[in-house]
Design a protein around this motif. Structure first.
Motif: not given
Lengths: 113, 169
Positions: A22-26, A53-55, A57-63, B33-39
């Motif tokens: 996800d966006a946190a790890v992409a 789960f893939l958001d 951002s994750g999809l964009g990273a795979v691409v 509102g940051d990536p960890q918060g969203v998670r």
């Protein structure tokens, strides 16, 4: 973002040991994939069977990984779980990648449990 | 006396006239509102949906849409750093639909309109494939009745999930 790579002769199999891309790890995912795969086997199979789960951002990273490995290396995806497969299908990225239900048998050291 | 009371500070008392009669609140949550918060917020939201009896498939679709909406707020409404996000989930008993409201105090949508969310272009050489722009396409494909409003410093987005012809894949 834990990834493990296994050299299987003609292919490099990389397993994602995380439930989410996800966006946190992409960005970390993309960098780690580059470290593990760049300059290795021409065929790279990404085992995503643990990813639930893939958001986008994750999809964009795979691409992005597909693009940074091309043209010398080809990225294939294996083991998409239902929620992940849906994101690929809706965005039609399933037409861009070679998808395998699971890591192909000739690339597995152990029989599937 | 002020033309824009309340609403600017995240979820407040539900005094709006538009609340359906047969609706149950599933969740009211303040998210960082940051990536960890969203998670963390998504984990809380999916747990709340499961507890409310929403089946796993619908909860999975909800998680995808909520992730895209919340990520957009983090990236575009709060580009300089985290700000608060309010999330409210209400279930309509009659239709089973989940009514979602998000509130934030960040930048307005450009032109005060929601992005079109065009389908990503995939018939392209590998080097030209898009690495982004998927989010609003997914939101528009999976959610219904999207409505955006800016009042004062507050962005409000409302939409429904499920409860009618489910968007197939």
């Amino acid at each position: 973002m834990e990834l493990t790579a296994e050299d299987c002769g003609a292919a490099l199999v990389i397993r994602v040991n995380a439930a989410r891309i996800d966006a946190a790890v992409a960005i970390r995912f993309k960098e780690r994939m580059r470290e593990l795969a760049e300059g290795r086997a021409p065929r790279v199979v990404l085992d995503m069977s643990a990813v639930e789960f893939l958001d986008s951002s994750g999809l964009g990273a795979v691409v992005a990984v597909l693009k940074l490995l091309a043209p010398a290396q080809r990225l294939e995806l294996a083991g998409l779980t239902p929620a992940v497969a849906r994101v690929f299908r809706l965005t039609r990225m399933d037409t861009v990648f070679t998808l395998h239900p699971e890591v192909p048998a000739d690339l597995r050291l152990r029989p599937a449990v | 006396m002020g033309p824009m009371p309340g609403d600017g500070r995240g979820p407040g008392p539900a005094t709006g006239p538009e609340r359906p009669a047969a609706a149950r609140s599933i969740l009211r949550l303040r998210i960082c509102g940051d990536p960890q918060g969203v998670r963390a917020g998504l984990a809380t939201a999916t747990a709340a949906l499961a507890a409310a009896g929403v089946d796993a498939a619908d909860a999975g679709i909800a998680e995808t849409v909520l992730a895209e909406v919340l990520n957009n707020i983090v990236e575009h409404a709060y580009p300089a750093g985290p700000g608060p996000i309010g999330l409210r989930l209400v279930r309509c008993d009659a239709t089973g639909a989940i009514e979602v409201t998000t509130l934030d105090l960040g930048a307005a949508m450009p032109g005060l309109t929601l992005p079109r969310g065009d389908p990503p272009r995939v018939e392209l050489p590998v080097e030209s494939l898009p690495e982004g722009g998927f989010g609003w396409f997914l939101i528009r494909h999976l959610a219904h009745g999207l409505a955006y409003r800016r009042r004062g410093h507050c962005n409000r987005l409302r939409f429904r999930l499920g409860g009618e012809a489910t968007a197939g894949g």
